[in-house]
Design a protein around this motif. Sequence first.
Motif, PDB file in Angstrom:
ATOM      1  N   ILE A 143      13.046   2.697   9.253  1.00  0.00           N
ATOM      2  CA  ILE A 143      11.894   3.411   8.704  1.00  0.00           C
ATOM      3  C   ILE A 143      11.019   2.460   7.891  1.00  0.00           C
ATOM      4  O   ILE A 143       9.785   2.496   7.976  1.00  0.00           O
ATOM      5  CB  ILE A 143      12.380   4.594   7.844  1.00  0.00           C
ATOM      6  CG1 ILE A 143      13.041   5.645   8.736  1.00  0.00           C
ATOM      7  CG2 ILE A 143      11.225   5.206   7.053  1.00  0.00           C
ATOM      8  CD1 ILE A 143      13.728   6.755   7.975  1.00  0.00           C
ATOM      9  N   LYS A 144      11.668   1.588   7.132  1.00  0.00           N
ATOM     10  CA  LYS A 144      10.917   0.607   6.336  1.00  0.00           C
ATOM     11  C   LYS A 144      10.096  -0.313   7.236  1.00  0.00           C
ATOM     12  O   LYS A 144       8.938  -0.614   6.941  1.00  0.00           O
ATOM     13  CB  LYS A 144      11.904  -0.215   5.494  1.00  0.00           C
ATOM     14  CG  LYS A 144      11.256  -1.213   4.565  1.00  0.00           C
ATOM     15  CD  LYS A 144      12.310  -1.953   3.749  1.00  0.00           C
ATOM     16  CE  LYS A 144      11.672  -2.983   2.827  1.00  0.00           C
ATOM     17  NZ  LYS A 144      12.704  -3.741   2.072  1.00  0.00           N
ATOM     18  N   GLU A 145      10.682  -0.743   8.354  1.00  0.00           N
ATOM     19  CA  GLU A 145       9.962  -1.606   9.280  1.00  0.00           C
ATOM     20  C   GLU A 145       8.803  -0.877   9.945  1.00  0.00           C
ATOM     21  O   GLU A 145       7.777  -1.479  10.268  1.00  0.00           O
ATOM     22  CB  GLU A 145      10.916  -2.148  10.340  1.00  0.00           C
ATOM     23  CG  GLU A 145      11.892  -3.182   9.799  1.00  0.00           C
ATOM     24  CD  GLU A 145      12.915  -3.616  10.830  1.00  0.00           C
ATOM     25  OE1 GLU A 145      12.704  -3.325  12.030  1.00  0.00           O
ATOM     26  OE2 GLU A 145      13.924  -4.245  10.459  1.00  0.00           O
ATOM     27  N   SER A 146       8.941   0.429  10.143  1.00  0.00           N
ATOM     28  CA  SER A 146       7.846   1.196  10.741  1.00  0.00           C
ATOM     29  C   SER A 146       6.631   1.271   9.819  1.00  0.00           C
ATOM     30  O   SER A 146       5.529   1.574  10.269  1.00  0.00           O
ATOM     31  CB  SER A 146       8.323   2.606  11.099  1.00  0.00           C
ATOM     32  OG  SER A 146       8.475   3.411   9.940  1.00  0.00           O
ATOM     33  N   LEU A 147       6.844   0.995   8.540  1.00  0.00           N
ATOM     34  CA  LEU A 147       5.753   1.024   7.551  1.00  0.00           C
ATOM     35  C   LEU A 147       5.277  -0.378   7.181  1.00  0.00           C
ATOM     36  O   LEU A 147       4.641  -0.554   6.141  1.00  0.00           O
ATOM     37  CB  LEU A 147       6.225   1.755   6.285  1.00  0.00           C
ATOM     38  CG  LEU A 147       6.613   3.225   6.445  1.00  0.00           C
ATOM     39  CD1 LEU A 147       7.154   3.770   5.142  1.00  0.00           C
ATOM     40  CD2 LEU A 147       5.429   4.044   6.923  1.00  0.00           C
ATOM     41  N   MET A 148       5.568  -1.357   8.027  1.00  0.00           N
ATOM     42  CA  MET A 148       5.258  -2.737   7.691  1.00  0.00           C
ATOM     43  C   MET A 148       3.769  -2.942   7.419  1.00  0.00           C
ATOM     44  O   MET A 148       3.379  -3.594   6.443  1.00  0.00           O
ATOM     45  CB  MET A 148       5.707  -3.651   8.833  1.00  0.00           C
ATOM     46  CG  MET A 148       5.731  -5.122   8.467  1.00  0.00           C
ATOM     47  SD  MET A 148       6.988  -5.506   7.239  1.00  0.00           S
ATOM     48  CE  MET A 148       8.452  -5.356   8.241  1.00  0.00           C
ATOM     49  N   ARG A 149       2.914  -2.377   8.258  1.00  0.00           N
ATOM     50  CA  ARG A 149       1.474  -2.556   8.054  1.00  0.00           C
ATOM     51  C   ARG A 149       1.020  -1.906   6.754  1.00  0.00           C
ATOM     52  O   ARG A 149       0.211  -2.481   6.007  1.00  0.00           O
ATOM     53  CB  ARG A 149       0.707  -1.962   9.233  1.00  0.00           C
ATOM     54  CG  ARG A 149      -0.790  -2.237   9.192  1.00  0.00           C
ATOM     55  CD  ARG A 149      -1.505  -1.652  10.383  1.00  0.00           C
ATOM     56  NE  ARG A 149      -1.531  -0.195  10.318  1.00  0.00           N
ATOM     57  CZ  ARG A 149      -2.151   0.569  11.216  1.00  0.00           C
ATOM     58  NH1 ARG A 149      -2.756   0.006  12.240  1.00  0.00           N
ATOM     59  NH2 ARG A 149      -2.147   1.882  11.095  1.00  0.00           N
ATOM     60  N   ASP A 150       1.548  -0.726   6.460  1.00  0.00           N
ATOM     61  CA  ASP A 150       1.167  -0.031   5.227  1.00  0.00           C
ATOM     62  C   ASP A 150       1.654  -0.784   3.994  1.00  0.00           C
ATOM     63  O   ASP A 150       0.937  -0.867   2.987  1.00  0.00           O
ATOM     64  CB  ASP A 150       1.748   1.381   5.240  1.00  0.00           C
ATOM     65  CG  ASP A 150       1.277   2.180   6.435  1.00  0.00           C
ATOM     66  OD1 ASP A 150       0.189   2.760   6.366  1.00  0.00           O
ATOM     67  OD2 ASP A 150       2.002   2.198   7.445  1.00  0.00           O
ATOM     68  N   ARG A 151       2.858  -1.342   4.072  1.00  0.00           N
ATOM     69  CA  ARG A 151       3.375  -2.125   2.947  1.00  0.00           C
ATOM     70  C   ARG A 151       2.557  -3.391   2.732  1.00  0.00           C
ATOM     71  O   ARG A 151       2.273  -3.790   1.597  1.00  0.00           O
ATOM     72  CB  ARG A 151       4.844  -2.484   3.201  1.00  0.00           C
ATOM     73  CG  ARG A 151       5.784  -1.282   3.118  1.00  0.00           C
ATOM     74  CD  ARG A 151       7.169  -1.624   3.626  1.00  0.00           C
ATOM     75  NE  ARG A 151       7.714  -2.793   2.962  1.00  0.00           N
ATOM     76  CZ  ARG A 151       8.413  -3.743   3.566  1.00  0.00           C
ATOM     77  NH1 ARG A 151       8.659  -3.657   4.861  1.00  0.00           N
ATOM     78  NH2 ARG A 151       8.874  -4.758   2.883  1.00  0.00           N
ATOM     79  N   LEU A 152       2.143  -4.032   3.841  1.00  0.00           N
ATOM     80  CA  LEU A 152       1.317  -5.239   3.734  1.00  0.00           C
ATOM     81  C   LEU A 152      -0.005  -4.924   3.055  1.00  0.00           C
ATOM     82  O   LEU A 152      -0.432  -5.640   2.135  1.00  0.00           O
ATOM     83  CB  LEU A 152       1.071  -5.817   5.131  1.00  0.00           C
ATOM     84  CG  LEU A 152       0.108  -7.010   5.187  1.00  0.00           C
ATOM     85  CD1 LEU A 152       0.775  -8.251   4.605  1.00  0.00           C
ATOM     86  CD2 LEU A 152      -0.338  -7.284   6.620  1.00  0.00           C
ATOM     87  N   MET A 153      -0.682  -3.850   3.492  1.00  0.00           N
ATOM     88  CA  MET A 153      -1.975  -3.515   2.915  1.00  0.00           C
ATOM     89  C   MET A 153      -1.841  -3.125   1.451  1.00  0.00           C
ATOM     90  O   MET A 153      -2.670  -3.517   0.620  1.00  0.00           O
ATOM     91  CB  MET A 153      -2.611  -2.375   3.706  1.00  0.00           C
ATOM     92  CG  MET A 153      -2.991  -2.734   5.135  1.00  0.00           C
ATOM     93  SD  MET A 153      -4.146  -4.119   5.240  1.00  0.00           S
ATOM     94  CE  MET A 153      -5.593  -3.415   4.471  1.00  0.00           C
ATOM     95  N   ALA A 154      -0.802  -2.376   1.109  1.00  0.00           N
ATOM     96  CA  ALA A 154      -0.619  -1.975  -0.285  1.00  0.00           C
ATOM     97  C   ALA A 154      -0.336  -3.184  -1.164  1.00  0.00           C
ATOM     98  O   ALA A 154      -0.894  -3.303  -2.272  1.00  0.00           O
ATOM     99  CB  ALA A 154       0.524  -0.965  -0.390  1.00  0.00           C
ATOM    100  N   ALA A 155       0.504  -4.097  -0.680  1.00  0.00           N
ATOM    101  CA  ALA A 155       0.868  -5.268  -1.491  1.00  0.00           C
ATOM    102  C   ALA A 155      -0.321  -6.199  -1.691  1.00  0.00           C
ATOM    103  O   ALA A 155      -0.625  -6.602  -2.827  1.00  0.00           O
ATOM    104  CB  ALA A 155       2.022  -6.013  -0.826  1.00  0.00           C
ATOM    105  N   LEU A 156      -1.014  -6.550  -0.593  1.00  0.00           N
ATOM    106  CA  LEU A 156      -2.118  -7.509  -0.716  1.00  0.00           C
ATOM    107  C   LEU A 156      -3.333  -6.888  -1.394  1.00  0.00           C
ATOM    108  O   LEU A 156      -3.957  -7.525  -2.254  1.00  0.00           O
ATOM    109  CB  LEU A 156      -2.501  -8.033   0.665  1.00  0.00           C
ATOM    110  CG  LEU A 156      -1.477  -8.948   1.334  1.00  0.00           C
ATOM    111  CD1 LEU A 156      -2.014  -9.495   2.644  1.00  0.00           C
ATOM    112  CD2 LEU A 156      -1.097 -10.110   0.422  1.00  0.00           C
ATOM    113  N   ALA A 157      -3.676  -5.656  -1.007  1.00  0.00           N
ATOM    114  CA  ALA A 157      -4.821  -5.014  -1.666  1.00  0.00           C
ATOM    115  C   ALA A 157      -4.542  -4.817  -3.147  1.00  0.00           C
ATOM    116  O   ALA A 157      -5.438  -4.990  -3.986  1.00  0.00           O
ATOM    117  CB  ALA A 157      -5.126  -3.665  -1.000  1.00  0.00           C
ATOM    118  N   GLY A 158      -3.302  -4.466  -3.485  1.00  0.00           N
ATOM    119  CA  GLY A 158      -2.942  -4.322  -4.894  1.00  0.00           C
ATOM    120  C   GLY A 158      -3.063  -5.626  -5.653  1.00  0.00           C
ATOM    121  O   GLY A 158      -3.608  -5.678  -6.766  1.00  0.00           O
ATOM    122  N   ALA A 159      -2.555  -6.716  -5.053  1.00  0.00           N
ATOM    123  CA  ALA A 159      -2.620  -8.025  -5.715  1.00  0.00           C
ATOM    124  C   ALA A 159      -4.061  -8.478  -5.898  1.00  0.00           C
ATOM    125  O   ALA A 159      -4.458  -8.939  -6.980  1.00  0.00           O
ATOM    126  CB  ALA A 159      -1.836  -9.049  -4.898  1.00  0.00           C
TER     127      ALA A 159
END
Length: 843
Positions: free
Chosen positions: A707-723
């Motif tokens: 499930i975590k891998e299925s959200l890889m794109r969402d995690r990437l956008m949240a992490a980079l946009a947040g930073a």
Amino acid sequence: MVLISIKQRGNQMDKIAQDLRFGLRQLRLNPTFTVVAVLSLALGIGANTAIFQLIDAIRMRILPVQKPQELAYIDLARGSWRSGWSSTRSARFTYALWESIRARQQGFSGTLAWSAARFNLAEGGKVRFAEGLFVSGDFFKVLGIPAAIGRTFTEQDDQPGCGSPGAVISDSFWQSEFGRDTAVTNRNVRLDGRLFPVLGVTPPGFFGVEIGRRFDIAVPVCADPMFYEPGKNRIPLRTAWWLSVMGRLKPGWTIQSANTQLQTVSPAIMQETLPPSYRPDNAKKYLANKLSATSGATGVSQLRRQYENPLWILLATTGLVLLIACANLANLLLARASVREREIAVRQAIGASRQRLIAQLLSESLLLALFGAALGALLANLLSRSLVAFLTTQANQMFVGLGIDWRVLGFTASMALGTCVLFGLAPALRATQVSPASAMRSSGRGLTAGREGFSLRRVLVVAQVAMSLVLLAGALLFVRSLQKLLTVNLGFRPEGIVAVNVDLRAADYPKERIGEVRRQMLNELRERTGAISAAEVFLTPVSGAGWDGMAWADGASDAHKLALFNQAGPNYFHTMGTSIVAGRDFDERDNLKAPKVAIVNEEFAKTFFNGQSPVGRAFRQEGGAGRPDDVYQIVGLVRNTKYYELREDFRPIAFLPVAQADDPLPVGTFVLRTNMPLGEFYKAATAAVTRVHPGIGVDFTVLTAQIKESLMRDRLMAALAGAFGLLAGSLAVLGLYGVIAYMVARRRNEIGVRIALGASRGRVIGLVLREAVLLLAVGLAVGTGLAAWAGEAAASLLYGLKPRDPLTLGGAVALLAVVALFASYGPAWGASRLEPMDALREE
């Protein structure tokens, strides 16, 4: 004339060298400013270059093959219809379609086909996968890829019924598995338990035709039957979608002319390859399909489809970060210019031209930009490789060539030049526009400290606040979207669930024994692992794999609707934590001798039975042409669960008993709920499978990790946009702090007089904060409008939120306002502590 021209050019070069040396001296005299400026630029340029490098790698870079501009990718046109078995990410065509296209096309000097696969290298026990390709015999020939060692395939290697075909391996696989043995063509490689002689090794630079993937082993398409039980391979099946196709254009042909020719012959190709199992209505839709040809120079890529838009959004984000950094540096340079105003006035008075002074000031900016770009290039390489590592998982090995090409170099150089102009030109012009007489009369306080110079600094701060609000609002949108996905109702409890996937093909069991063996294996797994609960299932949820078909309530005249299907064994819903609302679970009664039964979810009941209880009623599943429809009696109703992915709405799902499968496959999946440490669980589960048969391959999937891998794109956008949002906000707050501190220093005498005349500290603090509130209010107003407009670009990437979500925008405004006012309070408090005599003494 030539000598004069050479002498002039020499003088010009001397002046440039003098300016650069002068700039270096100035930077050495202000080390704190230099470090802050270089780091700010390095972060901005590095982030932009890293994102552009990824865009270049997956979108712009051409394939490392001969004359890639001649390649065309052949596909079904958008809107085409098909149905059947899709077994790979390369599933665009059936073998029959590939054969017909190859025979009827006229615009290509050669065509090729391939299909992505994974081959198990282990002889039993824990599987060890290699990335594989099924390729047509002329695959390497059409691409123009010669063998580095041995040979590649020929058309003779890919003939129907090929007995013992060989394998072509990649350079990286040759190194990792064979230690670069030059006699590798005398050795074999084991794929899914079968030995293939190694025919050759491809050159080091060739990774295949799919961007984001790197093949290890290629075998001919005709080898497909070797990986399936007799009669089950994909070649003869006209509903088995598993091949992708490319062609190399003939001289004089273009993509457009090849596309036209393919569309012309499409009706004949579709008629020739029509699956006999299609019903008349579906056959009509299939026959209307059209073929298309598009450029294949940059290859094909699932990674490109998934990440291209997010990367463009991230590039725009990093561009705004760089603009904010440039505005900050421009403010710093304006402050330095006001300090150096008398020096510049004196130099103008003794004969220095304004152009010469601007050149000297710009040389300082150019050096900062060059140092920032150099450090940024190093950071870009580190960041881009970190992003690829972030997106790479054990189940999804990603390969992206991150070499530096002319596009990346040009982008970095343009960033350096652009930033130099952005933050250096305005301060240089401002510093040199004051007349020497005016500067000397100012008694050292400077005229760029006046209303006009200060207005420019205000504009820069307003711009910083507005842009940082856009980034902060975007960051909150992506973070909140991810949060909603992480808390979405799955319909099951993934914590503690491990899926054990087994491959029985090496054991060579007869078909009638497969069900018995899988039941035996489930018992062994349950006993040896001490699982809390265990069951068999065909498809694990949120795996991306699926099975659909047309269904309708028995006896109803409603139109047939699409439903999703799965197979499950007894105790599956209890193991997954899915509640049974009505009826019963599957049990031993549900076997091949009993009437067909099913358990459906609430959405199925809503779609096909108007929300009424379906228990005891029946539904039909559409059979193929010449086959009767399957009728299932519904014995249970369960809660809704996610099927393909977390973003989808609940869809109608029918679960069928595993034991009632007419044609059991020699593979199996078991889900076990356990609290045992994973390492110990893997050992116990492997021992349980080996106990049944030592040749059976076993692999594991942790459901929470899936499930975590299925959200890889969402995690990437949240992490980079947040930073980037935090970085932009910090730079904007720093810029506001600098302007307010500068204002306090500029009005030091005035504030001293006010305090001497009886102004309270609170009144002085209010006086200073009024300036901060004004700048902040204008910036936030402009930024709110920009954020609402820019949010539409990210609409497709959000879940459960609208781009103009008022709570998110309000939160971003409040967060930035509070932090900015807190930062502005420092200079205001310092102003209120000013001693009047100290200020008046300076006057």
